[in-house]
Scaffold this motif. Sequence first.
Motif, mmCIF file in Angstrom:
data_model
loop_
_atom_site.group_PDB
_atom_site.id
_atom_site.type_symbol
_atom_site.label_atom_id
_atom_site.label_comp_id
_atom_site.label_asym_id
_atom_site.label_seq_id
_atom_site.Cartn_x
_atom_site.Cartn_y
_atom_site.Cartn_z
ATOM 1 N N GLY A 107 -11.069 -1.975 7.686
ATOM 2 C CA GLY A 107 -9.680 -2.421 7.540
ATOM 3 C C GLY A 107 -9.476 -3.816 8.075
ATOM 4 O O GLY A 107 -8.369 -4.265 8.280
ATOM 5 N N GLY A 108 -10.576 -4.515 8.317
ATOM 6 C CA GLY A 108 -10.529 -5.835 8.936
ATOM 7 C C GLY A 108 -10.920 -5.671 10.389
ATOM 8 O O GLY A 108 -10.461 -4.754 11.062
ATOM 9 N N SER A 109 -11.802 -6.532 10.862
ATOM 10 C CA SER A 109 -12.255 -6.369 12.245
ATOM 11 C C SER A 109 -12.498 -7.732 12.855
ATOM 12 O O SER A 109 -12.392 -8.754 12.186
ATOM 13 C CB SER A 109 -13.534 -5.522 12.278
ATOM 14 O OG SER A 109 -14.555 -6.173 11.555
ATOM 15 N N GLY A 110 -12.824 -7.711 14.123
ATOM 16 C CA GLY A 110 -13.101 -8.944 14.846
ATOM 17 C C GLY A 110 -11.937 -9.314 15.733
ATOM 18 O O GLY A 110 -10.846 -8.748 15.624
ATOM 19 N N THR B 88 -15.723 -21.741 5.120
ATOM 20 C CA THR B 88 -14.552 -21.784 6.003
ATOM 21 C C THR B 88 -14.933 -21.270 7.387
ATOM 22 O O THR B 88 -16.052 -20.785 7.591
ATOM 23 C CB THR B 88 -13.399 -20.907 5.456
ATOM 24 O OG1 THR B 88 -13.727 -19.527 5.642
ATOM 25 C CG2 THR B 88 -13.113 -21.208 3.992
ATOM 26 N N VAL B 89 -14.015 -21.333 8.335
ATOM 27 C CA VAL B 89 -14.263 -20.760 9.661
ATOM 28 C C VAL B 89 -14.266 -19.234 9.588
ATOM 29 O O VAL B 89 -14.778 -18.568 10.483
ATOM 30 C CB VAL B 89 -13.235 -21.248 10.709
ATOM 31 C CG1 VAL B 89 -13.352 -22.746 10.921
ATOM 32 C CG2 VAL B 89 -11.824 -20.861 10.338
ATOM 33 N N ASN C 234 -16.173 -17.093 7.976
ATOM 34 C CA ASN C 234 -17.407 -17.262 7.213
ATOM 35 C C ASN C 234 -18.064 -15.977 6.714
ATOM 36 O O ASN C 234 -19.083 -16.039 6.040
ATOM 37 C CB ASN C 234 -18.412 -18.070 8.027
ATOM 38 C CG ASN C 234 -18.718 -17.418 9.372
ATOM 39 O OD1 ASN C 234 -17.980 -16.568 9.844
ATOM 40 N ND2 ASN C 234 -19.801 -17.835 9.988
ATOM 41 N N LEU C 235 -17.506 -14.810 7.014
ATOM 42 C CA LEU C 235 -18.088 -13.558 6.537
ATOM 43 C C LEU C 235 -17.195 -12.953 5.460
ATOM 44 O O LEU C 235 -15.983 -12.869 5.616
ATOM 45 C CB LEU C 235 -18.242 -12.556 7.683
ATOM 46 C CG LEU C 235 -19.180 -12.965 8.813
ATOM 47 C CD1 LEU C 235 -19.170 -11.919 9.918
ATOM 48 C CD2 LEU C 235 -20.598 -13.159 8.279
ATOM 49 N N CYS C 236 -17.809 -12.489 4.388
ATOM 50 C CA CYS C 236 -17.060 -11.876 3.293
ATOM 51 C C CYS C 236 -17.033 -10.365 3.464
ATOM 52 O O CYS C 236 -18.072 -9.749 3.692
ATOM 53 C CB CYS C 236 -17.701 -12.236 1.953
ATOM 54 S SG CYS C 236 -16.922 -11.388 0.555
ATOM 55 N N ASP C 237 -15.861 -9.776 3.347
ATOM 56 C CA ASP C 237 -15.711 -8.321 3.349
ATOM 57 C C ASP C 237 -15.468 -7.778 1.945
ATOM 58 O O ASP C 237 -15.816 -6.640 1.649
ATOM 59 C CB ASP C 237 -14.552 -7.897 4.255
ATOM 60 C CG ASP C 237 -14.935 -7.913 5.724
ATOM 61 O OD1 ASP C 237 -16.117 -7.709 6.041
ATOM 62 O OD2 ASP C 237 -14.031 -8.123 6.555
ATOM 63 N N CYS D 21 -11.979 -12.596 3.878
ATOM 64 C CA CYS D 21 -12.927 -13.233 4.791
ATOM 65 C C CYS D 21 -12.535 -12.969 6.245
ATOM 66 O O CYS D 21 -11.369 -12.772 6.567
ATOM 67 C CB CYS D 21 -12.930 -14.748 4.555
ATOM 68 S SG CYS D 21 -13.197 -15.259 2.838
ATOM 69 N N ARG D 22 -13.552 -12.984 7.123
ATOM 70 C CA ARG D 22 -13.308 -12.855 8.560
ATOM 71 C C ARG D 22 -14.295 -13.722 9.330
ATOM 72 O O ARG D 22 -15.338 -14.115 8.813
ATOM 73 C CB ARG D 22 -13.377 -11.408 9.013
ATOM 74 C CG ARG D 22 -14.723 -10.765 8.878
ATOM 75 C CD ARG D 22 -14.663 -9.302 9.322
ATOM 76 N NE ARG D 22 -15.817 -8.590 8.811
ATOM 77 C CZ ARG D 22 -17.003 -8.538 9.424
ATOM 78 N NH1 ARG D 22 -17.177 -9.153 10.573
ATOM 79 N NH2 ARG D 22 -18.002 -7.882 8.884
ATOM 80 N N LYS D 23 -13.942 -13.986 10.586
ATOM 81 C CA LYS D 23 -14.838 -14.746 11.459
ATOM 82 C C LYS D 23 -15.901 -13.836 12.030
ATOM 83 O O LYS D 23 -15.654 -12.652 12.258
ATOM 84 C CB LYS D 23 -14.043 -15.343 12.647
ATOM 85 C CG LYS D 23 -13.208 -16.540 12.310
ATOM 86 C CD LYS D 23 -12.583 -17.081 13.579
ATOM 87 C CE LYS D 23 -11.728 -18.290 13.307
ATOM 88 N NZ LYS D 23 -11.199 -18.858 14.544
ATOM 89 N N ALA D 24 -17.063 -14.425 12.285
ATOM 90 C CA ALA D 24 -18.162 -13.653 12.889
ATOM 91 C C ALA D 24 -17.864 -13.377 14.358
ATOM 92 O O ALA D 24 -17.195 -14.084 15.024
ATOM 93 C CB ALA D 24 -19.466 -14.435 12.759
#
Length: 185
Positions: free
Chosen positions: A88-91, A113-114, A116-119, A182-185
């Motif tokens: 559901g989105g994390s980080g 982008t910042v 940098n990870l694709c979900d 997208c989400r940040k690592a």
Amino acid sequence: MKCFSVVFFTVLLTAVTGGSKIKNLKNDIATLEGAFSSVLEETESAIANMTARIDKMEAERVKLDQAHAWQALHMAAAAACRGSTATGGSGPWGNAVIAKENTRSCTAVCGDTVFNLCDADISVSGYIGKAQSYSQRLGHFFNYGCGTPGNTNEKFDEVKAGGDDVFKNIDTGNWYYRFCCCRKA
């Protein structure tokens, strides 16, 4: 004879004064015509000014309607991303919805982008208007996965779309808009 002179003098005086009244009336009419012409010009100018203001307000309303429609689409994309990701989105940061370029994968788009990870790579579309039944199709969605460009139709690329394309559907030239989740690592 004296009586004739008095009558003649009276007629002559009346003619002179009457002519003066006619002249005065003609002058008054000319003045009124000039004033009316001036009022008419001012009224026409005011109407033209009001028409221009109304046209400008209408153009601003259309622009605002477009902005709201795009915002609603972006919120739908955020909801689709939220539902398309395993967690559901994390980080520790808020996640991002990025417009997907039609020829690139979301792995590449997010990687630039910042966030940098694709979900997920989602596409959403919705019909205009209120639902009329519980069996009516209101919109469409799809998840292409992060690794491929998926459907490369340029019409699904928001960046390349025209401002009013958000109001179009399959019958008028557009169907889906695609986004990268997208989400940040």
